[in-house]
Motif scaffolding. Structure first.
Motif, PDB file in Angstrom:
ATOM      1  N   VAL A   1      -0.418  -1.874   3.138  1.00  0.00           N
ATOM      2  CA  VAL A   1       0.284  -0.854   2.705  1.00  0.00           C
ATOM      3  C   VAL A   1      -0.230  -1.426   0.564  1.00  0.00           C
ATOM      4  CG1 VAL A   1       1.862   0.591   1.526  1.00  0.00           C
ATOM      5  CG2 VAL A   1       2.311  -0.738   3.828  1.00  0.00           C
ATOM      6  N   GLU A   2      -0.850  -0.131   0.429  1.00  0.00           N
ATOM      7  CA  GLU A   2      -1.664   0.692  -0.777  1.00  0.00           C
ATOM      8  C   GLU A   2      -0.772   1.406  -1.957  1.00  0.00           C
ATOM      9  OE1 GLU A   2      -6.439   0.041  -0.226  1.00  0.00           O
ATOM     10  OE2 GLU A   2      -4.913   2.549   0.309  1.00  0.00           O
TER      11      GLU A   2
ATOM     12  N   VAL B   1      -3.842  -2.909  -2.584  1.00  0.00           N
ATOM     13  CA  VAL B   1      -2.537  -3.556  -1.804  1.00  0.00           C
ATOM     14  C   VAL B   1      -1.778  -4.085  -2.648  1.00  0.00           C
ATOM     15  CG1 VAL B   1      -2.468  -5.451   0.455  1.00  0.00           C
ATOM     16  CG2 VAL B   1      -4.421  -3.939   0.132  1.00  0.00           C
ATOM     17  N   VAL B   2      -0.505  -3.850  -1.752  1.00  0.00           N
ATOM     18  CA  VAL B   2       0.954  -4.238  -2.879  1.00  0.00           C
ATOM     19  C   VAL B   2       2.134  -5.132  -1.286  1.00  0.00           C
ATOM     20  CG1 VAL B   2       1.120  -3.103  -4.662  1.00  0.00           C
ATOM     21  CG2 VAL B   2       2.331  -2.189  -2.718  1.00  0.00           C
ATOM     22  N   SER B   3       1.190  -4.452  -0.406  1.00  0.00           N
ATOM     23  CA  SER B   3       2.007  -5.276   0.805  1.00  0.00           C
ATOM     24  C   SER B   3       1.111  -5.007   1.929  1.00  0.00           C
ATOM     25  CB  SER B   3       3.037  -4.613   1.030  1.00  0.00           C
ATOM     26  OG  SER B   3       4.470  -5.436   1.701  1.00  0.00           O
ATOM     27  N   PHE B   4       1.739  -6.185   2.608  1.00  0.00           N
ATOM     28  CA  PHE B   4       0.758  -6.533   4.208  1.00  0.00           C
ATOM     29  C   PHE B   4       1.596  -6.973   4.713  1.00  0.00           C
ATOM     30  CE2 PHE B   4      -0.018 -10.458   2.207  1.00  0.00           C
ATOM     31  CZ  PHE B   4      -0.053 -11.389   3.023  1.00  0.00           C
ATOM     32  N   GLY B   5       1.605  -7.775   6.493  1.00  0.00           N
ATOM     33  CA  GLY B   5       1.870  -8.284   7.737  1.00  0.00           C
ATOM     34  C   GLY B   5       0.913  -8.764   8.032  1.00  0.00           C
TER      35      GLY B   5
ATOM     36  N   ALA C   1       4.606 -10.317   3.683  1.00  0.00           N
ATOM     37  CA  ALA C   1       4.879 -10.140   1.928  1.00  0.00           C
ATOM     38  C   ALA C   1       4.372  -8.564   1.482  1.00  0.00           C
ATOM     39  CB  ALA C   1       4.153 -11.182   1.465  1.00  0.00           C
ATOM     40  N   THR C   2       5.521  -8.238   0.265  1.00  0.00           N
ATOM     41  CA  THR C   2       5.138  -7.670  -1.054  1.00  0.00           C
ATOM     42  C   THR C   2       5.180  -8.288  -2.027  1.00  0.00           C
ATOM     43  OG1 THR C   2       6.567  -6.004   0.808  1.00  0.00           O
ATOM     44  CG2 THR C   2       6.442  -5.452  -1.606  1.00  0.00           C
TER      45      THR C   2
END
Length: 253
Positions: free
Chosen positions: A66-67, A78-82, A161-162
């Protein structure tokens, strides 16, 4: 805020997110107690792991990002990912003879993969190697106990993580919601996760159930990590299981 597929060029951004987020999680200190003394090792080998996750050749795994704008008016980054285990896709494609990409081998690749070993993986200075190996072995044991009996028709959330300054803005929730919709759309049985205290509240709020507690502890030590095995089931399957349990084992869908 809509998640998109992570690609190899995202590796720097994803590494930045994990390094700045995971110290909030007790298991990070357990595995990497020397990261402040050796930040170059910590960055190098963390990045290597996400090179594997983002490599299309490892297609049992899927990274979604997620951006958002790090600065007012600035470009989205990118500030969050799974990271999810989506090996059910290859199991469906190749049939019962398909051998999934080894979870243990991939997750400890930064310690044992020959190409990584040549780059110093076994001597990385940021990690407590005994804790590191015991952590992944414990996760594998827990997965086999709580989730493997469900069968291949499931996905497993390995990492979420975010960046701290972007938490509580819906980024992590949007990633989980994307995966929950995948569970429903592909008629999967569940999405599982081994939640740390940092993520437990979010998963409960999203409708996950706790199915067990497990402990990671090197024999003879007092220090330990406590994690919750959690599971999201689509409503239709949840109702079917409730009917089965209420009807003495007669499953009705």
């Amino acid at each position: 805020m809509k998640p998109r597929l992570g690609v190899p060029v995202d590796v720097e951004a994803v590494t930045n997110v994990i390094i700045n987020t995971m110290p909030l999680d007790p298991q990070w200190d357990y595995r990497f107690p020397q990261r402040h003394q050796y930040p170059e090792d910590h960055y190098k080998y963390t990045r290597m792991l996400f090179e594997y996750f983002l490599n299309p050749l490892y297609d049992d795994w899927l990274v979604m990002v997620v951006e958002d704008s790090l600065h007012s008016g600035g470009p989205a980054e990118v500030v969050s990912f799974g990271v999810w285990d989506v090996s059910y896709l290859n199991k469906r494609r190749y049939g019962p003879g398909y051998r999934p990409q080894d979870r243990k081998s991939l997750l400890i690749a930064v310690m044992t993969e020959p190409s990584v070993e040549e780059r110093g993986g076994k001597t990385r200075r940021d990690a407590n190697h005994e804790h590191f190996n015991d952590f992944w072995k414990g996760q594998i044991r827990a997965y086999k106990k709580f989730f493997a009996p469900i069968g291949p028709e499931q996905i497993h959330l390995q990492i979420l993580a975010t960046l701290p300054e972007f938490q509580r803005r819906g980024h992590g929730s949007s990633l989980c919601t994307w995966a929950m919709e995948l569970v429903r759309r592909d008629s999967l049985r569940d999405m599982s996760v081994m939640a740390s205290p940092m993520g437990h509240e979010l998963y409960m709020w999203l409708g996950f159930d706790s199915v067990g507690t497990f402990y990671i502890q090197v024999p003879g030590e007092e220090e330990m990590v406590v994690l919750q095995a959690m599971m999201y089931m689509p409503p239709k399957l949840r109702r079917a299981i409730a009917v089965r349990d209420a009807d003495s084992g007669c499953l009705m869908v």
